[in-house]
Design a protein around this motif. Structure first.
Motif, PDB file in Angstrom:
ATOM      1  N   GLY A   1       0.721  -1.186   0.092  1.00 35.47           N
ATOM      2  CA  GLY A   1      -0.148  -0.067  -0.035  1.00 35.47           C
ATOM      3  C   GLY A   1       0.787   1.322   0.023  1.00 35.47           C
ATOM      4  N   LYS A   2       2.215   1.285   0.039  1.00 43.30           N
ATOM      5  CA  LYS A   2       3.114   2.244  -0.103  1.00 43.30           C
ATOM      6  C   LYS A   2       2.913   2.958  -1.522  1.00 43.30           C
ATOM      7  N   SER A   3       2.780   4.218  -1.488  1.00 43.42           N
ATOM      8  CA  SER A   3       2.768   4.983  -3.033  1.00 43.42           C
ATOM      9  C   SER A   3       4.099   5.257  -3.565  1.00 43.42           C
ATOM     10  N   THR A   4       4.262   5.264  -4.602  1.00 44.03           N
ATOM     11  CA  THR A   4       5.596   5.712  -5.235  1.00 44.03           C
ATOM     12  C   THR A   4       5.150   6.740  -6.397  1.00 44.03           C
ATOM     13  N   THR A   5       6.344   7.280  -6.988  1.00 48.60           N
ATOM     14  CA  THR A   5       6.123   8.042  -8.247  1.00 48.60           C
ATOM     15  C   THR A   5       7.247   7.642  -8.866  1.00 48.60           C
ATOM     16  N   ARG A   6       7.151   7.546 -10.231  1.00 43.69           N
ATOM     17  CA  ARG A   6       8.316   7.240 -11.056  1.00 43.69           C
ATOM     18  C   ARG A   6       7.899   7.883 -12.485  1.00 43.69           C
ATOM     19  N   ASP A   7       8.955   7.845 -13.605  1.00 45.69           N
ATOM     20  CA  ASP A   7       8.710   8.076 -14.899  1.00 45.69           C
ATOM     21  C   ASP A   7       9.159   6.857 -15.654  1.00 45.69           C
ATOM     22  N   VAL A   8       8.171   6.479 -16.516  1.00 46.38           N
ATOM     23  CA  VAL A   8       8.076   5.054 -17.063  1.00 46.38           C
ATOM     24  C   VAL A   8       8.013   5.387 -18.729  1.00 46.38           C
ATOM     25  N   ASP A   9       8.541   4.323 -19.482  1.00 46.31           N
ATOM     26  CA  ASP A   9       8.130   4.356 -20.874  1.00 46.31           C
ATOM     27  C   ASP A   9       7.318   3.271 -21.153  1.00 46.31           C
ATOM     28  N   PRO A  10       5.848   3.473 -21.336  1.00 48.72           N
ATOM     29  CA  PRO A  10       4.847   2.603 -21.456  1.00 48.72           C
ATOM     30  C   PRO A  10       5.044   1.752 -22.816  1.00 48.72           C
ATOM     31  N   TYR A  11       4.639   0.441 -22.651  1.00 46.49           N
ATOM     32  CA  TYR A  11       4.837  -0.738 -23.776  1.00 46.49           C
ATOM     33  C   TYR A  11       3.418  -1.226 -24.143  1.00 46.49           C
ATOM     34  N   ARG A  12       3.278  -2.054 -23.155  1.00 48.25           N
ATOM     35  CA  ARG A  12       2.031  -2.905 -23.366  1.00 48.25           C
ATOM     36  C   ARG A  12       1.006  -3.172 -22.350  1.00 48.25           C
ATOM     37  N   LEU A  13      -0.119  -3.448 -22.389  1.00 44.91           N
ATOM     38  CA  LEU A  13      -0.905  -4.105 -21.535  1.00 44.91           C
ATOM     39  C   LEU A  13      -1.275  -5.765 -21.781  1.00 44.91           C
ATOM     40  N   VAL A  14      -1.142  -6.363 -20.539  1.00 46.21           N
ATOM     41  CA  VAL A  14      -1.139  -7.848 -20.621  1.00 46.21           C
ATOM     42  C   VAL A  14      -2.396  -8.525 -19.690  1.00 46.21           C
ATOM     43  N   HIS A  15      -3.164  -9.046 -20.122  1.00 44.59           N
ATOM     44  CA  HIS A  15      -4.325  -9.681 -19.366  1.00 44.59           C
ATOM     45  C   HIS A  15      -4.064 -11.170 -19.114  1.00 44.59           C
ATOM     46  N   THR A  16      -3.948 -11.549 -18.031  1.00 42.10           N
ATOM     47  CA  THR A  16      -3.526 -12.996 -17.619  1.00 42.10           C
ATOM     48  C   THR A  16      -4.883 -13.950 -17.318  1.00 42.10           C
ATOM     49  N   GLY A  17      -6.190 -13.210 -17.392  1.00 39.95           N
ATOM     50  CA  GLY A  17      -7.423 -14.074 -17.161  1.00 39.95           C
ATOM     51  C   GLY A  17      -7.936 -13.587 -15.942  1.00 39.95           C
ATOM     52  N   ARG A  18      -6.906 -13.201 -14.997  1.00 43.84           N
ATOM     53  CA  ARG A  18      -7.387 -12.520 -13.608  1.00 43.84           C
ATOM     54  C   ARG A  18      -7.260 -11.379 -13.532  1.00 43.84           C
ATOM     55  N   ARG A  19      -6.104 -10.608 -13.968  1.00 43.17           N
ATOM     56  CA  ARG A  19      -6.075  -9.384 -13.939  1.00 43.17           C
ATOM     57  C   ARG A  19      -5.140  -8.682 -14.995  1.00 43.17           C
ATOM     58  N   TRP A  20      -5.303  -7.050 -15.169  1.00 47.35           N
ATOM     59  CA  TRP A  20      -4.309  -6.532 -16.233  1.00 47.35           C
ATOM     60  C   TRP A  20      -2.900  -6.283 -15.483  1.00 47.35           C
ATOM     61  N   TYR A  21      -1.930  -6.276 -16.315  1.00 52.49           N
ATOM     62  CA  TYR A  21      -0.647  -5.929 -16.139  1.00 52.49           C
ATOM     63  C   TYR A  21      -0.213  -4.826 -17.017  1.00 52.49           C
ATOM     64  N   PHE A  22       0.570  -3.835 -16.555  1.00 52.96           N
ATOM     65  CA  PHE A  22       1.077  -2.562 -17.258  1.00 52.96           C
ATOM     66  C   PHE A  22       2.621  -2.938 -17.417  1.00 52.96           C
ATOM     67  N   VAL A  23       3.206  -3.075 -18.670  1.00 49.61           N
ATOM     68  CA  VAL A  23       4.478  -3.440 -18.910  1.00 49.61           C
ATOM     69  C   VAL A  23       5.192  -2.086 -19.491  1.00 49.61           C
ATOM     70  N   ALA A  24       6.029  -1.576 -18.588  1.00 50.87           N
ATOM     71  CA  ALA A  24       6.715  -0.301 -18.919  1.00 50.87           C
ATOM     72  C   ALA A  24       8.184  -0.493 -18.448  1.00 50.87           C
ATOM     73  N   ARG A  25       9.105   0.551 -19.002  1.00 49.55           N
ATOM     74  CA  ARG A  25      10.422   0.659 -18.513  1.00 49.55           C
ATOM     75  C   ARG A  25      10.754   1.760 -17.650  1.00 49.55           C
ATOM     76  N   ASP A  26      11.219   1.327 -16.386  1.00 50.54           N
ATOM     77  CA  ASP A  26      11.633   2.164 -15.302  1.00 50.54           C
ATOM     78  C   ASP A  26      12.554   3.020 -15.753  1.00 50.54           C
ATOM     79  N   VAL A  27      12.503   4.327 -16.075  1.00 51.25           N
ATOM     80  CA  VAL A  27      13.388   5.209 -16.442  1.00 51.25           C
ATOM     81  C   VAL A  27      14.615   5.259 -15.503  1.00 51.25           C
ATOM     82  N   ALA A  28      14.363   5.590 -14.181  1.00 51.92           N
ATOM     83  CA  ALA A  28      15.332   5.537 -13.162  1.00 51.92           C
ATOM     84  C   ALA A  28      16.488   4.476 -12.965  1.00 51.92           C
TER      85      ALA A  28
END
Length: 334
Positions: A165-192
């Motif tokens: 539940g800890k909040s973080t902020t970061r810059d990312v380079d978005p690439y794709r969304l992936v659905h596993t059948g249960r939930r969605w995942y956001f795939v991105a490159r963490d810039v830092a």
């Protein structure tokens, strides 16, 4: 007099409304001459619409499926119905792991008139998607924002909550969304960090594009990245087993989102599986209903044998046939 484009759209709408129209009926509906109707039908055919005609005074025009997808004409209610259907398909994953429904919804929402988009927004706020007990809830608007970020190809400021539940902020380079059948995942490159990451979409609190376009060099296989991330998550305990199966069969038995696999010769596969405790892992291994050899740890092996003995005791005499560390079975190279 209405423009040619508007007249063609009106003609498509009429042809879609019922199986057949005579030339005279179409001319009356559109307030034009029959010659204009015939000319407009010819234009529609050039655009890819399959408009068929029957000769004679009682003949008419009808619309059939074309060889390619031409522009569609939807009224307000039809557009809203399609948007709602696509949204539910994306949220439920009924079409599988690809993003076809989400991509189509994104395109549709970009061209919806404000009056329809506002109604869809009201429905998003009023309707609640009911997930399974262990499935998180994600707002349709956030799902569309993430899809838009992937399509834009620009760096994005991401606000995210981790599993604690800890909040973080970061810059990312978005690439794709992936659905596993249960939930969605956001795939991105963490810039830092300079590495590819997976983020659970339901934990994304806010995203904001920075306007900085980026070129993604050598991006990973997003489905494989998500599968490995799930399988190697922060579980308190892991078991290593040897399955007497080739790699392809082992992957069908234990999905890559459940365990990580490596071959042990042509006819055996080593699999690492995470779980909450020894008894939970033993229960899962028994559910595989296949001979296996527990390589480690001892407490999972003992829990597995205990469960097997209890099962046989409840169902009559006999000794369980279960491959444990001291039994004959596929030999591991590790």
């Amino acid at each position: 007099m209405i423009s040619t484009s508007a007249r063609l759209l009106r003609l498509v709408s009429l042809l879609s409304a019922r199986p057949s129209w005579t030339c005279r009926e179409l001319a009356d509906q559109m307030a034009v001459t029959e010659r204009t109707v015939r000319r407009d039908v010819a234009r529609l055919r050039e655009l890819g619409y399959g408009v068929e005609s029957d000769p004679g005074p009682w003949g008419g025009y009808r619309l059939r499926a074309g060889a390619r997808v031409p522009p569609l004409v939807l009224d307000d209610e039809e557009a809203l119905a399609v948007a709602v259907g696509l949204r539910e398909a994306a949220l439920s994953g009924v079409l599988g792991g690809d993003q076809a429904a989400l991509s189509a919804l994104l395109k549709l929402r970009q061209v919806l008139p404000p009056r329809i988009a506002d109604r869809l927004g009201e429905m998003d706020a009023a309707f609640v998607h009911t997930p399974r007990p262990d499935e998180p809830q994600i707002a349709p608007a956030m799902l569309l924002e993430l899809a838009t970020a992937c399509r834009r190809g620009e760096r994005t400021h991401l606000s995210y909550r981790d599993r604690e539940g800890k909040s973080t902020t970061r810059d990312v380079d978005p690439y794709r969304l992936v659905h596993t059948g249960r939930r969605w995942y956001f795939v991105a490159r963490d810039v830092a960090r300079g590495e590819w990451r997976t983020f659970r979409a339901d934990r994304v609190a806010h995203i904001r594009p920075t306007g900085h376009a980026v070129e993604l060099l050598d991006p990973p296989d997003p489905v494989l990245l998500v599968s490995r991330s799930i399988a190697t998550g922060a579980y308190p305990l892991y078991v290593t087993v040897c399955l007497p199966l080739p790699m392809d069969q082992a992957l069908r038995l234990v999905p890559p989102t459940v365990g990580t696999h490596r071959p042990d010769g042509p006819n055996a596969t080593i699999v690492d599986i995470g779980g909450p405790d020894a008894d939970g892992l033993a229960r899962y291994l028994l559910s595989l209903a296949t001979p296996l050899r527990v390589l480690s740890p001892d407490d999972v092996r003992e829990a597995l044998l205990r469960r097997a003995r209890d099962l046989f005791a409840d169902n009559g005499s006999g000794q369980p046939r279960l491959l444990a560390s001291g039994d004959a079975g596929p030999k591991s190279s590790s």
